[in-house]
Scaffold this motif. Structure first.
Motif, PDB file in Angstrom:
ATOM      1  N   ILE A  27       0.827  -1.216   0.000  1.00 21.20           N
ATOM      2  CA  ILE A  27       0.000   0.000   0.000  1.00 21.20           C
ATOM      3  C   ILE A  27       0.856   1.260   0.000  1.00 21.20           C
ATOM      4  N   GLY A  28       2.125   1.107  -0.391  1.00 22.56           N
ATOM      5  CA  GLY A  28       3.006   2.256  -0.524  1.00 22.56           C
ATOM      6  C   GLY A  28       3.895   2.507   0.668  1.00 22.56           C
ATOM      7  N   GLY A  29       3.848   1.634   1.685  1.00 22.61           N
ATOM      8  CA  GLY A  29       4.664   1.814   2.877  1.00 22.61           C
ATOM      9  C   GLY A  29       5.820   0.837   2.925  1.00 22.61           C
ATOM     10  N   GLN A  30       6.121   0.369   4.142  1.00 26.73           N
ATOM     11  CA  GLN A  30       7.238  -0.541   4.346  1.00 26.73           C
ATOM     12  C   GLN A  30       6.821  -1.632   5.322  1.00 26.73           C
ATOM     13  N   GLU A  31       7.627  -2.676   5.416  1.00 23.92           N
ATOM     14  CA  GLU A  31       7.364  -3.755   6.361  1.00 23.92           C
ATOM     15  C   GLU A  31       8.354  -3.748   7.532  1.00 23.92           C
ATOM     16  N   THR A  32       9.145  -2.696   7.649  1.00 19.81           N
ATOM     17  CA  THR A  32      10.100  -2.593   8.747  1.00 19.81           C
ATOM     18  C   THR A  32       9.385  -2.250  10.053  1.00 19.81           C
ATOM     19  N   THR A  33      10.037  -2.552  11.165  1.00 20.93           N
ATOM     20  CA  THR A  33       9.519  -2.147  12.480  1.00 20.93           C
ATOM     21  C   THR A  33       9.704  -0.647  12.641  1.00 20.93           C
ATOM     22  N   GLN A  34       8.617   0.056  12.971  1.00 22.56           N
ATOM     23  CA  GLN A  34       8.652   1.517  13.032  1.00 22.56           C
ATOM     24  C   GLN A  34       8.012   2.020  14.323  1.00 22.56           C
ATOM     25  N   THR A  35       8.390   3.238  14.707  1.00 21.45           N
ATOM     26  CA  THR A  35       7.957   3.798  15.978  1.00 21.45           C
ATOM     27  C   THR A  35       7.235   5.129  15.778  1.00 21.45           C
ATOM     28  N   GLY A  36       6.673   5.633  16.856  1.00 22.32           N
ATOM     29  CA  GLY A  36       6.040   6.948  16.845  1.00 22.32           C
ATOM     30  C   GLY A  36       5.824   7.434  18.260  1.00 22.32           C
ATOM     31  N   TYR A  37       5.627   8.745  18.391  1.00 24.00           N
ATOM     32  CA  TYR A  37       5.312   9.306  19.705  1.00 24.00           C
ATOM     33  C   TYR A  37       4.537  10.601  19.541  1.00 24.00           C
ATOM     34  N   THR A  38       3.786  10.959  20.558  1.00 21.16           N
ATOM     35  CA  THR A  38       3.193  12.301  20.664  1.00 21.16           C
ATOM     36  C   THR A  38       3.276  12.757  22.115  1.00 21.16           C
ATOM     37  N   TYR A  39       3.337  14.065  22.286  1.00 25.65           N
ATOM     38  CA  TYR A  39       3.339  14.687  23.610  1.00 25.65           C
ATOM     39  C   TYR A  39       2.308  15.805  23.584  1.00 25.65           C
ATOM     40  N   THR A  40       1.353  15.762  24.491  1.00 27.50           N
ATOM     41  CA  THR A  40       0.213  16.682  24.465  1.00 27.50           C
ATOM     42  C   THR A  40       0.061  17.403  25.783  1.00 27.50           C
ATOM     43  N   MET A  41      -0.233  18.708  25.721  1.00 25.87           N
ATOM     44  CA  MET A  41      -0.557  19.516  26.903  1.00 25.87           C
ATOM     45  C   MET A  41      -1.908  20.183  26.673  1.00 25.87           C
ATOM     46  N   ASN A  42      -2.853  19.996  27.594  1.00 24.40           N
ATOM     47  CA  ASN A  42      -4.183  20.588  27.517  1.00 24.40           C
ATOM     48  C   ASN A  42      -4.325  21.698  28.552  1.00 24.40           C
ATOM     49  N   LEU A  43      -4.660  22.890  28.079  1.00 22.19           N
ATOM     50  CA  LEU A  43      -4.871  24.042  28.961  1.00 22.19           C
ATOM     51  C   LEU A  43      -6.332  24.461  28.885  1.00 22.19           C
ATOM     52  N   ASN A  44      -6.989  24.532  30.036  1.00 19.30           N
ATOM     53  CA  ASN A  44      -8.383  24.970  30.122  1.00 19.30           C
ATOM     54  C   ASN A  44      -8.475  26.161  31.061  1.00 19.30           C
ATOM     55  N   THR A  45      -9.064  27.249  30.558  1.00 24.98           N
ATOM     56  CA  THR A  45      -9.190  28.480  31.339  1.00 24.98           C
ATOM     57  C   THR A  45     -10.634  28.953  31.329  1.00 24.98           C
ATOM     58  N   SER A  46     -11.170  29.278  32.498  1.00 24.01           N
ATOM     59  CA  SER A  46     -12.526  29.825  32.603  1.00 24.01           C
ATOM     60  C   SER A  46     -12.452  31.263  33.090  1.00 24.01           C
ATOM     61  N   PHE A  47     -13.285  32.113  32.512  1.00 23.33           N
ATOM     62  CA  PHE A  47     -13.323  33.522  32.891  1.00 23.33           C
ATOM     63  C   PHE A  47     -14.572  33.863  33.700  1.00 23.33           C
ATOM     64  N   THR A  48     -15.626  33.053  33.526  1.00 22.26           N
ATOM     65  CA  THR A  48     -16.886  33.316  34.243  1.00 22.26           C
ATOM     66  C   THR A  48     -17.297  32.156  35.139  1.00 22.26           C
ATOM     67  N   GLY A  49     -16.630  31.015  35.007  1.00 19.31           N
ATOM     68  CA  GLY A  49     -17.030  29.819  35.731  1.00 19.31           C
ATOM     69  C   GLY A  49     -17.869  28.875  34.891  1.00 19.31           C
ATOM     70  N   ASP A  50     -18.470  29.389  33.817  1.00 14.68           N
ATOM     71  CA  ASP A  50     -19.297  28.562  32.933  1.00 14.68           C
ATOM     72  C   ASP A  50     -18.702  28.424  31.536  1.00 14.68           C
ATOM     73  N   ASP A  51     -17.784  29.299  31.168  1.00 12.45           N
ATOM     74  CA  ASP A  51     -17.164  29.262  29.843  1.00 12.45           C
ATOM     75  C   ASP A  51     -15.842  28.500  29.906  1.00 12.45           C
ATOM     76  N   ASN A  52     -15.201  28.325  28.742  1.00  7.33           N
ATOM     77  CA  ASN A  52     -13.916  27.642  28.724  1.00  7.33           C
ATOM     78  C   ASN A  52     -13.117  28.018  27.476  1.00  7.33           C
ATOM     79  N   LEU A  53     -11.881  28.432  27.682  1.00 13.64           N
ATOM     80  CA  LEU A  53     -10.926  28.631  26.599  1.00 13.64           C
ATOM     81  C   LEU A  53      -9.999  27.427  26.593  1.00 13.64           C
ATOM     82  N   TYR A  54     -10.052  26.648  25.502  1.00 12.12           N
ATOM     83  CA  TYR A  54      -9.276  25.418  25.414  1.00 12.12           C
ATOM     84  C   TYR A  54      -8.111  25.606  24.454  1.00 12.12           C
ATOM     85  N   VAL A  55      -6.912  25.239  24.906  1.00 14.76           N
ATOM     86  CA  VAL A  55      -5.709  25.284  24.080  1.00 14.76           C
ATOM     87  C   VAL A  55      -5.006  23.936  24.212  1.00 14.76           C
ATOM     88  N   ARG A  56      -4.717  23.310  23.082  1.00 14.68           N
ATOM     89  CA  ARG A  56      -3.952  22.060  23.106  1.00 14.68           C
ATOM     90  C   ARG A  56      -2.634  22.267  22.384  1.00 14.68           C
TER      91      ARG A  56
END
Length: 352
Positions: A27-56
């Motif tokens: 399918i256009g790839g390879q049969e070798t052993t391959q790796t991957g990684y991700t690192y994620t940070m989630n920031l949630n901020t409320s200004f009124t207590g009911d709203d949310n500003l989300y940044v990833r």
């Protein structure tokens, strides 16, 4: 000084995996052993207590095999190790039952009522109850979700890839998708129907054959319908699994002679929880990727009969760590009866 605002919370995760795919080269790839990684940070901020500003914020580096649609790992995000703003939106209440969303980096499904509870073990094709008709693309978007206390809900939203380009937001040449969902959800089951009106949209390729992914008609406009449902047993730790199902149909608004005008897909996912220890999961799923089922006249190309599956076991050595070995495979996954694959991957997630 030196700390977050007391209205901002931070959580995150690091995901690492290793695996290989027999048949990856077909399918256009390879049969070798391959790796991957991700690192994620989630920031949630409320200004009124009911709203949310989300940044990833997200960084990642993944070998090529984990970026092909047939073997796209659920956590793949290749930023060449750079930590980028991956998601950014603001949500706020309008009255008692409406939540509004607006932001420069959002996807349609974040503004839905959750359509599926199956958590993929390795393949992104099983996300959202079959990741074909919904598609995925992060860009400028806005929408609302209306939910009643009785479980009924309506959601409608638009994502436009050209809101930050010279084509302009919702312009005639822009690439956009307008989704509207009607849903009913209880503590143990859910039913929903979603209509997707797409203009020049080609991001439905996580779970599709070559012909299914390319279908957009002569005008670039398509209309899709997605039916979703799930059911949760009363008790976990028994032989009765959670069940998630999905069915999709996609129609080209105008198809030239010989071109595809209809494609369909389905997915079934089963999950057994707490079988050997607390918070473990056994997952088993299969899907027919989006494939062409009707053309305008005789089809100019021959479609394949695809099938993709996965099976996995996820367990927690401690409260913040999950280990997830998985196997997966498929037949006729791309454009030929020779496009058969079988793979295995080990994924480890650290949450903080």
């Amino acid at each position: 000084a030196g700390s977050f605002s007391d209205t901002t919370t931070l959580d995150g995760k690091a995901v690492m995996w290793i695996g290989a795919v027999d048949g990856g080269d077909t399918i256009g790839g390879q049969e070798t052993t391959q790796t991957g990684y991700t690192y994620t940070m989630n920031l949630n901020t409320s200004f009124t207590g009911d709203d949310n500003l989300y940044v990833r914020l997200k960084a990642g580096e993944n070998a090529p095999q984990w970026k092909f649609k047939e073997t796209y790992h659920i956590d793949t995000k290749d930023t060449s190790d750079a930590l980028n703003v991956d998601k950014l939106w603001y949500s706020f209440p309008v009255g008692d039952n409406i939540t509004a969303f607006v932001g420069p980096r959002i996807e349609n499904y974040y503004m839905y009522v959750t359509p599926s509870i199956y958590k993929p073990g390795v393949l992104k094709s099983f996300k959202l109850g079959g990741n074909s008709n919904f598609g995925a693309s992060t860009d400028v978007g806005f929408g609302f979700k209306y939910e009643t206390d009785g479980g009924f809900a309506i959601a409608s939203n638009i994502v436009d890839k050209d809101g930050d380009t010279s084509n302009g937001l919702l312009g005639k040449a822009s690439t956009s998708k307008w989704d509207t969902q009607i849903a009913y959800t209880t503590d143990r089951w859910h039913l929903s129907a979603t209509r997707s009106d797409a203009q020049n949209w080609t991001s439905q390729s996580y779970n599709a054959t070559s012909l299914g992914a390319a279908m957009k008609g002569s005008t670039g406009d398509t209309t899709g319908y997605a039916l979703r449902g799930y059911w949760i047993p009363e008790d976990s730790g028994t032989a009765i699994p959670e069940i998630s199902v999905g069915y999709d149909i996609k129609l080209a608004d105008q198809a030239a002679s010989g071109d595809a005008k209809e494609a369909t897909s389905y997915m079934v996912g089963l999950t057994w929880k707490d079988m050997f220890q607390a918070d473990d999961r056994i997952g088993l799923a299969l899907t027919q990727p989006l494939k062409v089922t009707e053309c305008n006249g005789a089809c100019s190309s021959t479609e394949v009969d695809p099938l993709v599956w996965e099976a996995y076991y996820a367990f927690k050595p401690n409260d913040s760590m999950e280990v997830r070995p998985a196997i997966f495979g498929g037949t006729d996954v791309e454009n030929s009866t020779a496009d058969d694959i079988f793979g295995a991957a080990l994924t480890t997630t650290f949450k903080f």
